[in-house]
Write a protein that holds these residues in place. Structure first.
Motif, PDB file in Angstrom:
ATOM      1  N   GLY A  61      -4.571   2.480   6.754  1.00 46.20           N
ATOM      2  CA  GLY A  61      -5.471   2.834   7.676  1.00 46.20           C
ATOM      3  C   GLY A  61      -6.016   4.467   7.522  1.00 46.20           C
ATOM      4  O   GLY A  61      -7.282   4.710   7.894  1.00 46.20           O
ATOM      5  N   ASP A  62      -5.005   5.160   7.074  1.00 47.08           N
ATOM      6  CA  ASP A  62      -5.453   6.767   6.933  1.00 47.08           C
ATOM      7  C   ASP A  62      -5.918   6.922   5.451  1.00 47.08           C
ATOM      8  O   ASP A  62      -6.589   8.171   5.337  1.00 47.08           O
ATOM      9  CB  ASP A  62      -3.967   7.183   7.105  1.00 47.08           C
ATOM     10  CG  ASP A  62      -3.511   7.548   8.405  1.00 47.08           C
ATOM     11  OD1 ASP A  62      -4.228   7.236   9.454  1.00 47.08           O
ATOM     12  OD2 ASP A  62      -2.492   7.730   8.646  1.00 47.08           O
ATOM     13  N   THR A  63      -6.037   5.875   4.538  1.00 47.92           N
ATOM     14  CA  THR A  63      -6.511   6.224   3.424  1.00 47.92           C
ATOM     15  C   THR A  63      -8.002   5.591   3.178  1.00 47.92           C
ATOM     16  O   THR A  63      -8.034   4.386   3.259  1.00 47.92           O
ATOM     17  CB  THR A  63      -5.567   5.484   2.216  1.00 47.92           C
ATOM     18  OG1 THR A  63      -4.448   5.924   2.529  1.00 47.92           O
ATOM     19  CG2 THR A  63      -6.255   5.595   0.996  1.00 47.92           C
ATOM     20  N   THR A  64      -9.051   6.559   3.076  1.00 43.91           N
ATOM     21  CA  THR A  64     -10.414   6.176   3.049  1.00 43.91           C
ATOM     22  C   THR A  64     -11.179   6.114   1.773  1.00 43.91           C
ATOM     23  O   THR A  64     -12.149   5.892   1.605  1.00 43.91           O
ATOM     24  CB  THR A  64     -11.410   6.880   4.037  1.00 43.91           C
ATOM     25  OG1 THR A  64     -11.052   8.394   3.378  1.00 43.91           O
ATOM     26  CG2 THR A  64     -10.681   7.012   5.584  1.00 43.91           C
ATOM     27  N   VAL A  65     -10.299   6.276   0.685  1.00 44.62           N
ATOM     28  CA  VAL A  65     -10.934   6.302  -0.690  1.00 44.62           C
ATOM     29  C   VAL A  65     -10.108   5.375  -1.469  1.00 44.62           C
ATOM     30  O   VAL A  65      -8.994   4.954  -1.479  1.00 44.62           O
ATOM     31  CB  VAL A  65     -10.678   7.866  -1.333  1.00 44.62           C
ATOM     32  CG1 VAL A  65     -11.475   8.735  -0.474  1.00 44.62           C
ATOM     33  CG2 VAL A  65      -9.337   8.241  -1.507  1.00 44.62           C
ATOM     34  N   THR A  66     -10.791   5.190  -2.830  1.00 47.07           N
ATOM     35  CA  THR A  66     -10.278   4.077  -3.691  1.00 47.07           C
ATOM     36  C   THR A  66      -9.091   4.723  -4.543  1.00 47.07           C
ATOM     37  O   THR A  66      -8.329   3.969  -4.874  1.00 47.07           O
ATOM     38  CB  THR A  66     -11.429   3.367  -4.454  1.00 47.07           C
ATOM     39  OG1 THR A  66     -11.851   4.300  -5.336  1.00 47.07           O
ATOM     40  CG2 THR A  66     -12.327   2.627  -3.629  1.00 47.07           C
ATOM     41  N   GLY A  67      -8.885   5.741  -4.783  1.00 52.43           N
ATOM     42  CA  GLY A  67      -8.203   6.537  -5.767  1.00 52.43           C
ATOM     43  C   GLY A  67      -6.886   6.893  -5.454  1.00 52.43           C
ATOM     44  O   GLY A  67      -6.126   7.619  -6.121  1.00 52.43           O
ATOM     45  N   VAL A  68      -6.377   6.006  -4.212  1.00 53.08           N
ATOM     46  CA  VAL A  68      -5.248   6.437  -3.642  1.00 53.08           C
ATOM     47  C   VAL A  68      -4.284   5.157  -3.507  1.00 53.08           C
ATOM     48  O   VAL A  68      -4.199   4.577  -2.517  1.00 53.08           O
ATOM     49  CB  VAL A  68      -5.126   7.402  -2.649  1.00 53.08           C
ATOM     50  CG1 VAL A  68      -3.604   7.797  -1.918  1.00 53.08           C
ATOM     51  CG2 VAL A  68      -5.856   8.660  -2.603  1.00 53.08           C
ATOM     52  N   PRO A  69      -3.815   4.585  -4.680  1.00 50.22           N
ATOM     53  CA  PRO A  69      -2.958   3.419  -4.672  1.00 50.22           C
ATOM     54  C   PRO A  69      -1.661   3.552  -3.614  1.00 50.22           C
ATOM     55  O   PRO A  69      -1.243   4.873  -3.605  1.00 50.22           O
ATOM     56  CB  PRO A  69      -2.836   3.011  -5.643  1.00 50.22           C
ATOM     57  CG  PRO A  69      -2.666   4.404  -6.516  1.00 50.22           C
ATOM     58  CD  PRO A  69      -3.542   5.226  -5.876  1.00 50.22           C
ATOM     59  N   LEU A  70      -1.413   2.610  -3.051  1.00 49.02           N
ATOM     60  CA  LEU A  70      -0.085   2.463  -2.376  1.00 49.02           C
ATOM     61  C   LEU A  70       1.112   1.412  -3.342  1.00 49.02           C
ATOM     62  O   LEU A  70       0.748   0.675  -3.715  1.00 49.02           O
ATOM     63  CB  LEU A  70      -0.140   1.562  -1.031  1.00 49.02           C
ATOM     64  CG  LEU A  70      -1.017   2.026  -0.141  1.00 49.02           C
ATOM     65  CD1 LEU A  70      -0.918   1.196   1.194  1.00 49.02           C
ATOM     66  CD2 LEU A  70      -0.767   3.600   0.378  1.00 49.02           C
ATOM     67  N   LYS A  71       1.943   2.117  -3.521  1.00 47.07           N
ATOM     68  CA  LYS A  71       2.979   1.535  -4.584  1.00 47.07           C
ATOM     69  C   LYS A  71       4.125   1.386  -3.826  1.00 47.07           C
ATOM     70  O   LYS A  71       4.859   2.107  -2.777  1.00 47.07           O
ATOM     71  CB  LYS A  71       3.455   2.289  -5.699  1.00 47.07           C
ATOM     72  CG  LYS A  71       2.436   2.874  -6.517  1.00 47.07           C
ATOM     73  CD  LYS A  71       2.308   1.940  -7.577  1.00 47.07           C
ATOM     74  CE  LYS A  71       0.975   2.460  -8.614  1.00 47.07           C
ATOM     75  NZ  LYS A  71       0.665   1.549  -9.701  1.00 47.07           N
ATOM     76  N   THR A  72       4.755  -0.081  -3.718  1.00 48.01           N
ATOM     77  CA  THR A  72       5.899  -0.638  -2.907  1.00 48.01           C
ATOM     78  C   THR A  72       6.845  -1.335  -3.829  1.00 48.01           C
ATOM     79  O   THR A  72       6.590  -1.799  -4.971  1.00 48.01           O
ATOM     80  CB  THR A  72       5.511  -1.745  -1.859  1.00 48.01           C
ATOM     81  OG1 THR A  72       4.862  -3.040  -2.253  1.00 48.01           O
ATOM     82  CG2 THR A  72       4.262  -0.722  -1.044  1.00 48.01           C
ATOM     83  N   PHE A  73       7.950  -1.655  -3.384  1.00 48.80           N
ATOM     84  CA  PHE A  73       9.005  -2.283  -4.014  1.00 48.80           C
ATOM     85  C   PHE A  73       9.390  -3.633  -3.038  1.00 48.80           C
ATOM     86  O   PHE A  73      10.740  -3.716  -2.874  1.00 48.80           O
ATOM     87  CB  PHE A  73      10.164  -1.216  -4.350  1.00 48.80           C
ATOM     88  CG  PHE A  73       9.841  -0.191  -4.932  1.00 48.80           C
ATOM     89  CD1 PHE A  73       9.725  -0.328  -6.295  1.00 48.80           C
ATOM     90  CD2 PHE A  73       9.424   0.801  -4.315  1.00 48.80           C
ATOM     91  CE1 PHE A  73       9.554   0.656  -7.184  1.00 48.80           C
ATOM     92  CE2 PHE A  73       9.159   2.143  -5.280  1.00 48.80           C
ATOM     93  CZ  PHE A  73       9.319   2.062  -6.624  1.00 48.80           C
ATOM     94  N   VAL A  74       8.270  -4.153  -2.965  1.00 47.92           N
ATOM     95  CA  VAL A  74       8.545  -5.633  -2.354  1.00 47.92           C
ATOM     96  C   VAL A  74       7.634  -6.553  -3.061  1.00 47.92           C
ATOM     97  O   VAL A  74       6.855  -6.254  -3.792  1.00 47.92           O
ATOM     98  CB  VAL A  74       8.103  -5.646  -0.794  1.00 47.92           C
ATOM     99  CG1 VAL A  74       8.865  -4.833   0.086  1.00 47.92           C
ATOM    100  CG2 VAL A  74       6.412  -5.350  -0.615  1.00 47.92           C
ATOM    101  N   PRO A  75       7.826  -8.029  -3.108  1.00 45.92           N
ATOM    102  CA  PRO A  75       7.020  -8.741  -3.998  1.00 45.92           C
ATOM    103  C   PRO A  75       5.347  -8.555  -3.357  1.00 45.92           C
ATOM    104  O   PRO A  75       5.037  -8.388  -2.335  1.00 45.92           O
ATOM    105  CB  PRO A  75       7.550 -10.170  -3.392  1.00 45.92           C
ATOM    106  CG  PRO A  75       9.034 -10.064  -2.745  1.00 45.92           C
ATOM    107  CD  PRO A  75       8.660  -8.514  -2.290  1.00 45.92           C
TER     108      PRO A  75
END
Length: 220
Positions: A61-75
């Motif tokens: 919700g706080d990320t409004t641009v496309t160039g900031v991915p979220l990387k996670t360690f879940v399936p």
């Protein structure tokens, strides 16, 4: 597992990846790290070491641009269920993998006609394999951050696959890191690369998935 906990492996990967890409020093948060990358297609990235739905939705919700991915360690299916509208999964992620460098096999000899060139600069060792005509065949790099190291950007050109070049690159990188004092290593495996790494003795520490805001949803 070469690391005592998954969180320890994640931290090693974050630090090594940032060093390998000459990115900014990772900024710690209660949920993980932010790394300023500085590229047009990836301005920064958030790495969630302990992802849950509430945290993913808040960051998204706080990320409004496309160039900031979220990387996670879940399936991937778990991350997908947590994403708000306007976010899409990034394909190709397979898992966070780790290995003890003492257990990684020595690099085999190159097939006839291929040449290997390696160099070390600013804590990062890079390896490039070229074909007889000088064309690019394979590459990889490894960043040492104390007793741990992170393998990065391993690839083999489609025209030169199934010739053992990946094994040569991985073995050469492991030897270089061990000479610099690293004892364990991590990498973020793609779907295509996982089979090679498992054949070389690497183990999956955690699943890995990523998402980015879709440009079609109005991301800048």
């Amino acid at each position: 597992m070469p690391f005592r906990t998954t969180a320890e492996a994640v931290r090693a990967w974050v630090e090594g990846w940032a060093a390998s890409r000459c990115a900014a020093e990772p900024t710690p948060h209660s949920w993980g790290f932010t790394i300023d990358v500085g590229l047009a297609k990836e301005v920064a990235r958030h790495v969630l070491t302990d992802a849950d739905e509430a945290t993913v939705r808040e960051l998204a919700g706080d990320t409004t641009v496309t160039g900031v991915p979220l990387k996670t360690f879940v399936p991937p299916e778990t991350l997908k269920a947590w994403l708000p509208p306007g976010w899409v999964l990034l394909d190709g992620h397979a898992g966070l993998m780790a290995a003890s460098l003492s257990a990684v096999e020595a690099p085999p000899g190159l097939p006839d006609g291929y040449r290997l060139h390696s160099w070390h600069r600013a804590g990062v060792t890079r390896v490039v394999v070229r074909a007889a005509d000088g064309a690019f065949a394979a590459r990889g790099q490894i960043a040492v951050t104390g007793p741990t190291a992170a393998v990065d950007q391993v690839e083999t050109d489609a025209a030169h696959q199934r010739r053992g070049l990946g094994r040569v690159v991985m073995g050469t990188l492991a030897e270089a890191a061990a000479r610099q004092g690293a004892r364990t290593a991590v990498l973020g495996a793609t779907v295509q690369g996982r089979a090679l790494y498992e054949a070389l003795g690497w183990k999956v520490v955690a699943p890995m998935s990523a998402a980015v805001r879709s440009a079609r949803d109005g991301g800048a």
